[in-house]
Design a protein around this motif. Structure first.
Motif, PDB file in Angstrom:
ATOM      1  N   PHE A 119      86.798 -32.818  48.131  1.00  0.00           N
ATOM      2  CA  PHE A 119      87.304 -34.033  48.518  1.00  0.00           C
ATOM      3  C   PHE A 119      86.087 -34.376  49.304  1.00  0.00           C
ATOM      4  O   PHE A 119      85.726 -33.832  49.845  1.00  0.00           O
ATOM      5  N   ASP A 120      85.926 -35.625  49.808  1.00  0.00           N
ATOM      6  CA  ASP A 120      85.576 -36.818  50.426  1.00  0.00           C
ATOM      7  C   ASP A 120      86.274 -36.585  51.560  1.00  0.00           C
ATOM      8  O   ASP A 120      87.085 -37.452  51.282  1.00  0.00           O
ATOM      9  N   LEU A 121      87.047 -36.464  52.392  1.00  0.00           N
ATOM     10  CA  LEU A 121      87.823 -37.005  53.902  1.00  0.00           C
ATOM     11  C   LEU A 121      87.095 -37.838  54.975  1.00  0.00           C
ATOM     12  O   LEU A 121      86.043 -38.166  54.859  1.00  0.00           O
ATOM     13  N   GLY A 122      87.256 -38.987  54.536  1.00  0.00           N
ATOM     14  CA  GLY A 122      87.098 -40.074  55.223  1.00  0.00           C
ATOM     15  C   GLY A 122      88.088 -40.598  56.969  1.00  0.00           C
ATOM     16  O   GLY A 122      88.812 -39.198  57.134  1.00  0.00           O
ATOM     17  N   THR A 123      88.031 -41.130  57.408  1.00  0.00           N
ATOM     18  CA  THR A 123      88.615 -41.195  58.698  1.00  0.00           C
ATOM     19  C   THR A 123      89.812 -41.205  58.004  1.00  0.00           C
ATOM     20  O   THR A 123      90.836 -41.134  59.001  1.00  0.00           O
ATOM     21  N   SER A 124      90.231 -42.675  57.873  1.00  0.00           N
ATOM     22  CA  SER A 124      91.621 -42.918  57.149  1.00  0.00           C
ATOM     23  C   SER A 124      91.860 -42.515  56.223  1.00  0.00           C
ATOM     24  O   SER A 124      93.226 -42.973  55.439  1.00  0.00           O
ATOM     25  N   SER A 125      90.977 -41.581  54.941  1.00  0.00           N
ATOM     26  CA  SER A 125      91.745 -42.055  53.253  1.00  0.00           C
ATOM     27  C   SER A 125      90.713 -40.506  52.642  1.00  0.00           C
ATOM     28  O   SER A 125      89.538 -40.215  53.934  1.00  0.00           O
ATOM     29  N   ALA A 126      91.045 -40.385  52.051  1.00  0.00           N
ATOM     30  CA  ALA A 126      89.666 -39.067  51.085  1.00  0.00           C
ATOM     31  C   ALA A 126      90.322 -39.655  49.690  1.00  0.00           C
ATOM     32  O   ALA A 126      90.915 -40.656  48.780  1.00  0.00           O
ATOM     33  N   GLU A 127      88.766 -39.172  49.302  1.00  0.00           N
ATOM     34  CA  GLU A 127      88.388 -38.964  47.470  1.00  0.00           C
ATOM     35  C   GLU A 127      88.332 -37.971  46.920  1.00  0.00           C
ATOM     36  O   GLU A 127      87.865 -37.316  47.611  1.00  0.00           O
ATOM     37  N   ASP A 145      98.982 -43.384  46.767  1.00  0.00           N
ATOM     38  CA  ASP A 145      98.478 -44.206  47.851  1.00  0.00           C
ATOM     39  C   ASP A 145      97.904 -43.539  49.129  1.00  0.00           C
ATOM     40  O   ASP A 145      96.721 -43.653  49.799  1.00  0.00           O
ATOM     41  N   PHE A 146      98.093 -42.577  49.207  1.00  0.00           N
ATOM     42  CA  PHE A 146      97.895 -41.702  50.738  1.00  0.00           C
ATOM     43  C   PHE A 146      98.224 -40.092  50.190  1.00  0.00           C
ATOM     44  O   PHE A 146      98.590 -38.876  50.845  1.00  0.00           O
ATOM     45  N   TRP A 147      98.193 -40.012  49.155  1.00  0.00           N
ATOM     46  CA  TRP A 147      98.474 -38.112  48.643  1.00  0.00           C
ATOM     47  C   TRP A 147      97.245 -37.938  47.113  1.00  0.00           C
ATOM     48  O   TRP A 147      97.512 -38.543  46.516  1.00  0.00           O
ATOM     49  N   ILE A 148      96.870 -36.788  47.486  1.00  0.00           N
ATOM     50  CA  ILE A 148      96.035 -36.576  46.240  1.00  0.00           C
ATOM     51  C   ILE A 148      96.983 -34.446  45.570  1.00  0.00           C
ATOM     52  O   ILE A 148      96.649 -34.208  46.766  1.00  0.00           O
ATOM     53  N   ARG A 149      97.355 -34.812  44.710  1.00  0.00           N
ATOM     54  CA  ARG A 149      97.270 -32.938  44.483  1.00  0.00           C
ATOM     55  C   ARG A 149      96.521 -32.551  43.160  1.00  0.00           C
ATOM     56  O   ARG A 149      96.485 -33.449  42.312  1.00  0.00           O
ATOM     57  N   VAL A 150      95.895 -31.767  43.024  1.00  0.00           N
ATOM     58  CA  VAL A 150      95.484 -30.507  42.618  1.00  0.00           C
ATOM     59  C   VAL A 150      95.704 -29.207  42.024  1.00  0.00           C
ATOM     60  O   VAL A 150      95.992 -28.623  42.677  1.00  0.00           O
ATOM     61  N   PRO A 169      94.584 -38.259  60.440  1.00  0.00           N
ATOM     62  CA  PRO A 169      93.340 -38.351  58.945  1.00  0.00           C
ATOM     63  C   PRO A 169      93.803 -37.176  58.014  1.00  0.00           C
ATOM     64  O   PRO A 169      94.487 -36.551  58.586  1.00  0.00           O
ATOM     65  N   PRO A 170      92.690 -37.534  56.832  1.00  0.00           N
ATOM     66  CA  PRO A 170      92.927 -36.200  55.729  1.00  0.00           C
ATOM     67  C   PRO A 170      93.157 -35.133  56.812  1.00  0.00           C
ATOM     68  O   PRO A 170      92.548 -34.545  57.596  1.00  0.00           O
ATOM     69  N   ALA A 171      94.180 -34.783  55.874  1.00  0.00           N
ATOM     70  CA  ALA A 171      94.341 -33.091  55.771  1.00  0.00           C
ATOM     71  C   ALA A 171      94.447 -32.519  54.299  1.00  0.00           C
ATOM     72  O   ALA A 171      95.497 -32.852  53.978  1.00  0.00           O
TER      73      ALA A 171
END
Length: 177
Positions: A119-127, A145-150, A169-171
């Motif tokens: 993951f690319d963890l930013g300050t207010s989102s992640a990719e 919009d606010f989460w990713i699950r693998v 922040p992303p966790a």
């Protein structure tokens, strides 16, 4: 003879059209999913440390004199020795990883028994940078919009990596029962 050739040509054209249409349909459905090749994440422009980095101008060598005499000896300016650069220690432990200034984010890999999620963890989102299943495992990705699950699955076993960032922040949380 001519009739057989016409049938063969018609079959060839129909098969080619069917394969092309099938490829186009699968391609349009699968584009933009986790099966696309991962995109490169920009790295910080300044190096954190380098064994060849020197703080200062490069040493200059004196210009050779056309006719050296015995009383003249070429003088050299001492080359600056590399200053030991000690990396700054990270601040106290933080529950959320924070990106470096000037970087696009904080790229972190999370290896689990079923594979690896990056993951690319930013300050207010992640990719999601990439997700790779281990040999014999299958992988599925959900993005909202606010989460990713693998999720990695094999033989009824399921290992999930969650990344959430709603109101914080992303966790990243790993569920490996």
């Amino acid at each position: 003879m001519r009739r057989g050739l016409v049938h063969a040509m018609a079959w060839t054209l129909a098969t080619g059209a069917a394969v092309t249409l099938s490829w186009w349909g699968v391609h349009s459905v699968m584009s933009g999913t986790a099966y696309d090749p991962p995109l490169a994440v920009p790295l910080a422009t300044r190096p954190l440390s380098s064994s060849t980095h020197r703080d200062g101008p490069p040493p200059s060598s004196p210009a050779p004199s056309p006719t050296p005499s015995a009383s003249q000896s070429p003088t050299r300016s001492p080359s600056p020795s590399p200053s030991p650069s000690s990396p700054k220690p990270p601040p106290g432990p933080s529950p959320y990883p924070q990106p470096d200034a000037g970087a696009s984010g904080n790229v972190k890999a999370y290896p689990v028994s079923g594979g690896r999620a990056v993951f690319d963890l930013g300050t207010s989102s992640a990719e999601l940078v990439s997700a790779t299943p281990a040999a014999g495992w299958r992988m599925q990705v959900w993005k909202q919009d606010f989460w990713i699950r693998v999720t990695f699955t094999r033989d009824g076993r399921e290992v999930s990596v969650f990344c959430t960032w709603h109101d914080h922040p992303p966790a990243v949380e790993i569920v490996d029962p």
